[in-house]
Design an enzyme around this catalytic site. Sequence first.
Site, PDB file in Angstrom:
ATOM      1  N   HIS A 152      21.974 -17.483 -15.441  1.00  9.17           N
ATOM      2  CA  HIS A 152      21.581 -18.894 -15.563  1.00  9.17           C
ATOM      3  C   HIS A 152      22.587 -19.838 -14.903  1.00  9.17           C
ATOM      4  O   HIS A 152      22.253 -20.982 -14.567  1.00  9.17           O
ATOM      5  CB  HIS A 152      21.415 -19.258 -17.038  1.00  9.17           C
ATOM      6  N   ASP A 377       3.673 -14.448  -3.438  1.00  5.52           N
ATOM      7  CA  ASP A 377       2.795 -13.551  -2.673  1.00  5.52           C
ATOM      8  C   ASP A 377       3.590 -12.919  -1.532  1.00  5.52           C
ATOM      9  O   ASP A 377       3.976 -13.593  -0.582  1.00  5.52           O
ATOM     10  CB  ASP A 377       1.609 -14.360  -2.139  1.00  5.52           C
TER      11      ASP A 377
END
Length: 433
Positions: A152, A377
């Site tokens: 993080h 994608d």
Amino acid sequence: MNVTMHSKKLLKPSIPTPNHLQKLNLSLLDQIQIPFYVGLIFHYETLSDNSDITLSKLESSLSETLTLYYHVAGRYNGTDCVIECNDQGIGYVETAFDVELHQFLLGEESNNLDLLVGLSGFLSETETPPLAAIQLNMFKCGGLVIGAQFNHIIGDMFTMSTFMNSWAKACRVGIKEVAHPTFGLAPLMPSAKVLNIPPPPSFEGVKFVSKRFVFNENAITRLRKEATEEDGDGDDDQKKKRPSRVDLVTAFLSKSLIEMDCAKKEQTKSRPSLMVHMMNLRKRTKLALENDVSGNFFIVVNAESKITVAPKITDLTESLGSACGEIISEVAKVDDAEVVSSMVLNSVREFYYEWGKGEKNVFLYTSWCRFPLYEVDFGWGIPSLVDTTAVPFGLIVLMDEAPAGDGIAVRACLSEHDMIQFQQHHQLLSYVS
């Protein structure tokens, strides 16, 4: 089910990072993050016939993407609050499962850990672990699941989702078509020698369990209707306010957790509650920053509810809406980075103070809805499912249920005892699948 590991290594950028980029200063907002790893899991049901070519292309395009996100392949230096962009690399693992993807999905939810099992050594066995790690999991049916973990410290979900989409685009159309990330936060909000914020509470010895629950579109419609009926005696102004689906689900879950707290103590009256959410600050301030700036750029929203007896969903959505609206209004006026830093620090101080004090119910949420996770994608279509993994403290993650629609998937990480009660809560069971 057998899992075979075919590759495990540190993957480096395809070309060395130039000397003038080998130190990246972290911002104050990066500095205050709890340095845990955020997991993302992307399911792809069918790939091309040649999995070897697919894996090779994924690896090479990932290596190319690291030339743009060069800090991701570096190491965190906490003493100087910088990332040393020394091209040590990220964790990279390839595995093969001897089952089909749909069979795997029918198994226990703990199987999610199998999708990241090869990464554990990278992240825990060295003094300076990688800041990110990727595991590619092939299945008999030709399906692929990509597991990713990011520290993080290097960024929030906006940054993580941007990285994944950049990698996907590099794989799909080439690295030259990928936009370069921008790093403008540290100059405006530099790290501090003294933070003057309380530490987060320790959960050492607490066993946390992670479960996934789905509120489909129909469930959210029903929930909205019930909330309206529940508030039938409310005023006209309140009835006109339509809470977002995120606020609605957050309020419903908080109501369930408050009822659990009462049952645990065998009381009809609960403690006051604090619902904690994270708000992305991009496009919300007047700071001279790129809209897609990398790093951590969010504020903690602390929404308090002082209603201790049978709170309604609308009571809780009103508290959330009021807290969020106040912050949105305040940050929209700000063109001074020091003011933004002060606001963020104060929000974290309040959260950590109440979290550690233990006098209130503190429910920690984060919403990843509308982040482009379902747009990742690589050339064979968007993922059929995006999920996350457990964290070492209580947290409820709200995500889009599917590529389209307004359903919400909830990944709840609670203590083992609380999870037993939570997943048996009668109202929860009537809405989730």
